[in-house]
Design a protein around this motif. Structure first.
Motif, PDB file in Angstrom:
ATOM      1  N   PHE A  28      52.226  49.760  22.439  1.00 55.25           N
ATOM      2  CA  PHE A  28      50.808  49.877  22.736  1.00 55.25           C
ATOM      3  C   PHE A  28      50.070  50.391  21.507  1.00 55.25           C
ATOM      4  N   HIS A  29      48.838  49.926  21.304  1.00 51.71           N
ATOM      5  CA  HIS A  29      48.058  50.305  20.135  1.00 51.71           C
ATOM      6  C   HIS A  29      46.650  50.706  20.569  1.00 51.71           C
ATOM      7  N   LYS A  30      46.220  51.855  20.126  1.00 53.05           N
ATOM      8  CA  LYS A  30      44.903  52.358  20.501  1.00 53.05           C
ATOM      9  C   LYS A  30      43.813  51.359  20.115  1.00 53.05           C
ATOM     10  N   GLY A  31      42.909  51.112  21.044  1.00 51.86           N
ATOM     11  CA  GLY A  31      41.778  50.231  20.806  1.00 51.86           C
ATOM     12  C   GLY A  31      41.991  48.792  21.244  1.00 51.86           C
ATOM     13  N   GLU A  32      43.240  48.394  21.488  1.00 45.39           N
ATOM     14  CA  GLU A  32      43.488  47.015  21.896  1.00 45.39           C
ATOM     15  C   GLU A  32      43.212  46.816  23.385  1.00 45.39           C
ATOM     16  N   THR A  33      42.970  45.566  23.753  1.00 46.01           N
ATOM     17  CA  THR A  33      42.778  45.194  25.155  1.00 46.01           C
ATOM     18  C   THR A  33      43.689  44.026  25.480  1.00 46.01           C
ATOM     19  N   LYS A  72      42.609  48.121  28.748  1.00 45.40           N
ATOM     20  CA  LYS A  72      42.183  48.642  27.449  1.00 45.40           C
ATOM     21  C   LYS A  72      42.928  49.931  27.127  1.00 45.40           C
ATOM     22  N   VAL A  73      43.524  49.993  25.935  1.00 43.66           N
ATOM     23  CA  VAL A  73      44.264  51.181  25.501  1.00 43.66           C
ATOM     24  C   VAL A  73      43.287  52.139  24.824  1.00 43.66           C
ATOM     25  N   THR A  74      43.102  53.300  25.419  1.00 45.46           N
ATOM     26  CA  THR A  74      42.169  54.280  24.844  1.00 45.46           C
ATOM     27  C   THR A  74      42.873  55.355  24.028  1.00 45.46           C
ATOM     28  N   PHE A  84      45.495  53.784  29.707  1.00 45.05           N
ATOM     29  CA  PHE A  84      44.838  52.504  29.932  1.00 45.05           C
ATOM     30  C   PHE A  84      43.630  52.650  30.845  1.00 45.05           C
ATOM     31  N   GLU A  85      42.610  51.840  30.568  1.00 44.77           N
ATOM     32  CA  GLU A  85      41.493  51.642  31.487  1.00 44.77           C
ATOM     33  C   GLU A  85      41.577  50.210  32.009  1.00 44.77           C
ATOM     34  N   MET A  86      41.676  50.080  33.325  1.00 42.63           N
ATOM     35  CA  MET A  86      41.802  48.747  33.923  1.00 42.63           C
ATOM     36  C   MET A  86      40.477  48.301  34.510  1.00 42.63           C
ATOM     37  N   SER A  87      40.108  47.056  34.228  1.00 46.51           N
ATOM     38  CA  SER A  87      38.890  46.481  34.792  1.00 46.51           C
ATOM     39  C   SER A  87      39.125  45.010  35.107  1.00 46.51           C
ATOM     40  N   ILE A  88      38.261  44.462  35.955  1.00 48.44           N
ATOM     41  CA  ILE A  88      38.332  43.046  36.312  1.00 48.44           C
ATOM     42  C   ILE A  88      37.137  42.339  35.690  1.00 48.44           C
ATOM     43  N   ALA A  89      37.430  41.316  34.879  1.00 46.06           N
ATOM     44  CA  ALA A  89      36.367  40.597  34.181  1.00 46.06           C
ATOM     45  C   ALA A  89      35.748  39.508  35.042  1.00 46.06           C
ATOM     46  N   SER A  90      36.565  38.852  35.868  1.00 45.89           N
ATOM     47  CA  SER A  90      36.051  37.796  36.739  1.00 45.89           C
ATOM     48  C   SER A  90      36.992  37.626  37.921  1.00 45.89           C
ATOM     49  N   MET A  91      36.469  37.096  39.014  1.00 43.39           N
ATOM     50  CA  MET A  91      37.298  36.915  40.202  1.00 43.39           C
ATOM     51  C   MET A  91      36.704  35.831  41.105  1.00 43.39           C
ATOM     52  N   ARG A  92      37.598  35.032  41.636  1.00 46.99           N
ATOM     53  CA  ARG A  92      37.242  34.107  42.704  1.00 46.99           C
ATOM     54  C   ARG A  92      38.215  34.361  43.847  1.00 46.99           C
ATOM     55  N   TRP A  93      37.676  34.607  45.031  1.00 44.45           N
ATOM     56  CA  TRP A  93      38.483  34.939  46.202  1.00 44.45           C
ATOM     57  C   TRP A  93      38.109  33.988  47.326  1.00 44.45           C
ATOM     58  N   GLU A  94      39.114  33.361  47.927  1.00 41.35           N
ATOM     59  CA  GLU A  94      38.883  32.419  49.018  1.00 41.35           C
ATOM     60  C   GLU A  94      39.746  32.813  50.207  1.00 41.35           C
ATOM     61  N   ARG A  95      39.185  32.679  51.389  1.00 40.12           N
ATOM     62  CA  ARG A  95      39.931  32.951  52.615  1.00 40.12           C
ATOM     63  C   ARG A  95      39.583  31.898  53.658  1.00 40.12           C
ATOM     64  N   LYS A  96      40.631  31.272  54.209  1.00 36.66           N
ATOM     65  CA  LYS A  96      40.451  30.272  55.256  1.00 36.66           C
ATOM     66  C   LYS A  96      41.272  30.674  56.464  1.00 36.66           C
ATOM     67  N   ALA A  97      40.615  30.754  57.615  1.00 41.23           N
ATOM     68  CA  ALA A  97      41.292  31.076  58.872  1.00 41.23           C
ATOM     69  C   ALA A  97      40.703  30.174  59.946  1.00 41.23           C
ATOM     70  N   GLY A  98      41.462  29.162  60.330  1.00 43.72           N
ATOM     71  CA  GLY A  98      40.923  28.196  61.285  1.00 43.72           C
ATOM     72  C   GLY A  98      39.754  27.449  60.674  1.00 43.72           C
ATOM     73  N   THR A  99      38.614  27.473  61.352  1.00 45.17           N
ATOM     74  CA  THR A  99      37.416  26.801  60.823  1.00 45.17           C
ATOM     75  C   THR A  99      36.554  27.733  59.977  1.00 45.17           C
ATOM     76  N   ASP A 100      36.935  29.009  59.924  1.00 46.49           N
ATOM     77  CA  ASP A 100      36.170  29.977  59.136  1.00 46.49           C
ATOM     78  C   ASP A 100      36.616  29.949  57.672  1.00 46.49           C
ATOM     79  N   GLU A 101      35.651  30.071  56.785  1.00 49.12           N
ATOM     80  CA  GLU A 101      35.950  30.083  55.358  1.00 49.12           C
ATOM     81  C   GLU A 101      35.010  31.046  54.646  1.00 49.12           C
ATOM     82  N   ASP A 102      35.587  31.934  53.850  1.00 47.97           N
ATOM     83  CA  ASP A 102      34.810  32.879  53.053  1.00 47.97           C
ATOM     84  C   ASP A 102      35.172  32.695  51.590  1.00 47.97           C
TER      85      ASP A 102
END
Length: 279
Positions: A28-33, A72-74, A84-102
């Motif tokens: 691990f190296h300080k400052g890298e992500t 990110k290594v601080t 480390f600092e953990m973060s999420i840059a992007s996300m797509r989440w899908e859920r299908k249950a029967g006829t329901d979809e989110d």
């Protein structure tokens, strides 16, 4: 002359030793992500007999999560333990249950403005310390769930062996799974992960992974919350750079009679993760 040739040959042998000859280590190296792209798909199929007709009623639910996560290594201390600092840059989440979809997609402005999930995109969600073997030394902050989950699901998916592994060698880690609400009330279960070294390829240490809960509940329904955290598959570690490189994991299980005679609960999940950037 013969002695010089022998010394030269020995020097070549030393130089050509595998990079993990003294044991593979995370570097691990300080400052890298470190940026990883992961896709996890889960399908649950539950069959329960209808109380009136006694005929089986089948319900299916499929969830797919596609996200980019950053570590990110601080700080890195003298022993190589990194913060480390953990973060999420992007996300797509899908859920299908029967006829329901989110669907939630962080690339859509409306979703970022309206969905509760949007608060997880961008800010630091966890701060933790990881040693060169991959152990989570400390969880200093966790905003996206209980801190114990980082022991159940290691950030970089494996613990490296202290000594150099050979093909076929196995090593283990013992840990505790804690079921916090809404999945439980703090119950703890002893678990074990087994790692098996396979033939290295293209500078990658290839490690087989299995997970076992040592004291599974006797009642089938009580086992359901444990199924998602019992993966098996393959983890890839890039020896020269000391990087967790990729994972190909799956979980597949069926519980019979979890809600009476004739009922069943099937759980199937695939997990694909790859290192996409390091800077």
């Amino acid at each position: 002359m013969t002695r010089l040739l022998l010394l030269a040959a020995f020097g070549l042998i030393v130089y050509a030793r595998p990079a993990w000859a003294d044991g593979p280590r995370f570097q691990f190296h300080k400052g890298e992500t470190l940026t990883y792209h992961l896709v996890q798909t889960t399908q649950i199929t539950e069959t329960v007999p209808d109380e009136k007709t006694d005929k089986p009623v089948v319900a299916e639910c499929t969830t797919k999560m596609d996200l980019v996560r950053k570590w990110k290594v601080t700080e890195v201390d003298a022993k190589g333990v990194a913060t480390f600092e953990m973060s999420i840059a992007s996300m797509r989440w899908e859920r299908k249950a029967g006829t329901d979809e989110d669907v939630f997609d962080s690339s859509r402005p409306d979703d970022l403005n309206k969905s509760e999930m949007a608060r997880h995109i961008g800010p630091v969600l966890a701060v933790l310390r990881i040693d060169p073997l991959g152990n989570v030394v400390d969880v200093k902050e966790s905003k996206a769930g209980p801190a114990a989950r980082f022991a159940e699901d290691l950030p970089f998916k494996l613990i490296l062996p202290v000594a150099t592994p050979k093909s076929g060698d196995s090593w283990h880690r013992d840990y505790a799974i804690q079921l916090d609400p809404p999945h439980g009330t703090g119950e703890k279960y002893a678990a074990e992960q087994t790692y098996t070294c396979r033939e290295p390829k293209s500078g990658l240490l290839t490690v087989g992974l299995t997970t076992r809960v040592k004291d599974l509940p006797a009642v089938a329904a009580d086992q359901i919350p444990l199924l998602p955290i019992m993966p098996e598959g393959t983890v890839y570690f890039h020896v020269e750079t000391g990087r967790y490189y990729a994972a190909r994991l799956k979980t597949q299980a069926e519980l019979k009679n979890h809600q009476g005679e004739g009922s069943s609960y099937k759980f199937a999940s695939t997990y694909v993760e790859d290192l996409v950037s390091e800077k």
